[in-house]
Design a protein around this motif. Sequence first.
Motif, PDB file in Angstrom:
ATOM      1  N   MET A 136       0.814  -1.214   0.000  1.00  0.00           N
ATOM      2  CA  MET A 136       0.000   0.000   0.000  1.00  0.00           C
ATOM      3  C   MET A 136       0.849   1.267   0.000  1.00  0.00           C
ATOM      4  O   MET A 136       0.463   2.272  -0.593  1.00  0.00           O
ATOM      5  CB  MET A 136      -0.968   0.013   1.179  1.00  0.00           C
ATOM      6  N   LEU A 139       1.804   1.728  -3.666  1.00  0.00           N
ATOM      7  CA  LEU A 139       0.678   1.973  -4.563  1.00  0.00           C
ATOM      8  C   LEU A 139      -0.013   3.313  -4.349  1.00  0.00           C
ATOM      9  O   LEU A 139      -0.590   3.856  -5.295  1.00  0.00           O
ATOM     10  CB  LEU A 139      -0.353   0.844  -4.418  1.00  0.00           C
ATOM     11  N   ARG A 140       0.042   3.835  -3.151  1.00  0.00           N
ATOM     12  CA  ARG A 140      -0.666   5.094  -2.888  1.00  0.00           C
ATOM     13  C   ARG A 140      -0.078   6.231  -3.728  1.00  0.00           C
ATOM     14  O   ARG A 140       1.087   6.190  -4.129  1.00  0.00           O
ATOM     15  CB  ARG A 140      -0.627   5.427  -1.407  1.00  0.00           C
ATOM     16  N   LYS A 156       4.269   8.504  -1.963  1.00  0.00           N
ATOM     17  CA  LYS A 156       4.540   7.160  -2.483  1.00  0.00           C
ATOM     18  C   LYS A 156       5.939   6.692  -2.089  1.00  0.00           C
ATOM     19  O   LYS A 156       6.924   7.389  -2.284  1.00  0.00           O
ATOM     20  CB  LYS A 156       4.409   7.181  -3.999  1.00  0.00           C
ATOM     21  N   CYS A 168      -3.706  -4.632  -3.983  1.00  0.00           N
ATOM     22  CA  CYS A 168      -2.849  -4.280  -2.855  1.00  0.00           C
ATOM     23  C   CYS A 168      -2.879  -5.415  -1.846  1.00  0.00           C
ATOM     24  O   CYS A 168      -3.954  -5.795  -1.373  1.00  0.00           O
ATOM     25  CB  CYS A 168      -3.332  -2.995  -2.208  1.00  0.00           C
ATOM     26  N   GLU A 201      -4.297  -3.989   1.617  1.00  0.00           N
ATOM     27  CA  GLU A 201      -5.689  -3.534   1.658  1.00  0.00           C
ATOM     28  C   GLU A 201      -6.671  -4.594   1.173  1.00  0.00           C
ATOM     29  O   GLU A 201      -7.842  -4.551   1.508  1.00  0.00           O
ATOM     30  CB  GLU A 201      -5.853  -2.263   0.814  1.00  0.00           C
ATOM     31  N   CYS A 208      -8.279  -3.987  -5.387  1.00  0.00           N
ATOM     32  CA  CYS A 208      -7.591  -3.367  -6.516  1.00  0.00           C
ATOM     33  C   CYS A 208      -7.509  -1.858  -6.294  1.00  0.00           C
ATOM     34  O   CYS A 208      -8.511  -1.222  -5.950  1.00  0.00           O
ATOM     35  CB  CYS A 208      -8.350  -3.663  -7.809  1.00  0.00           C
ATOM     36  N   TYR A 209      -6.336  -1.298  -6.492  1.00  0.00           N
ATOM     37  CA  TYR A 209      -6.168   0.141  -6.306  1.00  0.00           C
ATOM     38  C   TYR A 209      -6.792   0.948  -7.436  1.00  0.00           C
ATOM     39  O   TYR A 209      -7.008   2.140  -7.288  1.00  0.00           O
ATOM     40  CB  TYR A 209      -4.688   0.481  -6.142  1.00  0.00           C
ATOM     41  N   SER A 210      -7.123   0.305  -8.561  1.00  0.00           N
ATOM     42  CA  SER A 210      -7.733   1.007  -9.680  1.00  0.00           C
ATOM     43  C   SER A 210      -9.247   1.043  -9.572  1.00  0.00           C
ATOM     44  O   SER A 210      -9.858   2.098  -9.691  1.00  0.00           O
ATOM     45  CB  SER A 210      -7.328   0.365 -10.993  1.00  0.00           C
ATOM     46  N   LYS A 257     -11.134  -0.816  -7.039  1.00  0.00           N
ATOM     47  CA  LYS A 257     -11.578  -1.158  -5.668  1.00  0.00           C
ATOM     48  C   LYS A 257     -12.239  -2.526  -5.564  1.00  0.00           C
ATOM     49  O   LYS A 257     -12.871  -2.845  -4.562  1.00  0.00           O
ATOM     50  CB  LYS A 257     -12.510  -0.086  -5.079  1.00  0.00           C
TER      51      LYS A 257
END
Length: 137
Positions: free
Chosen positions: A21, A24-25, A29, A122, A125, A128-130, A132
């Motif tokens: 995470m 990816l944030r 970053k 992630c 988390e 998916c970071y794109s 969700k």
Amino acid sequence: MEISENAFLIAPCGINCSVCMAYLREKNKCPGCRGPDDKKSISRIKCKIKRCGTFQDSESHFCFECDSFPCARLKRLDKRYRDKYYTSLVGNLKTIQESGIELFLQNEKSKWICSKCGGTICMHEGYCYSCKEPYEK
């Protein structure tokens, strides 16, 4: 073992930084465990595994290259990651040691890709970071 450019985001302990995470944030970053320290949190800078004498005094790149592998510190971290994130760091390192970094990277790429949009899941988390989409374990 020589570390390739592709393996730059695999930490000495076996964490895949490309699905972390902090990496990816978008804001603050992290450049990954092997990246420069100027953009990392203090906990990542002072990581006891990364600062282990094995890495400071040798050409080692991964914990499995140490005579103490797996050490007590790595075992504790591995247990936490198995329990919370369904990922074994010791298992990752054994795979790299036995099958090579390129095969490991191929497996990781398919493991952490979102089936809905192709984005990156992630590990911390669980989505998916794109898009969700939740990660199906």
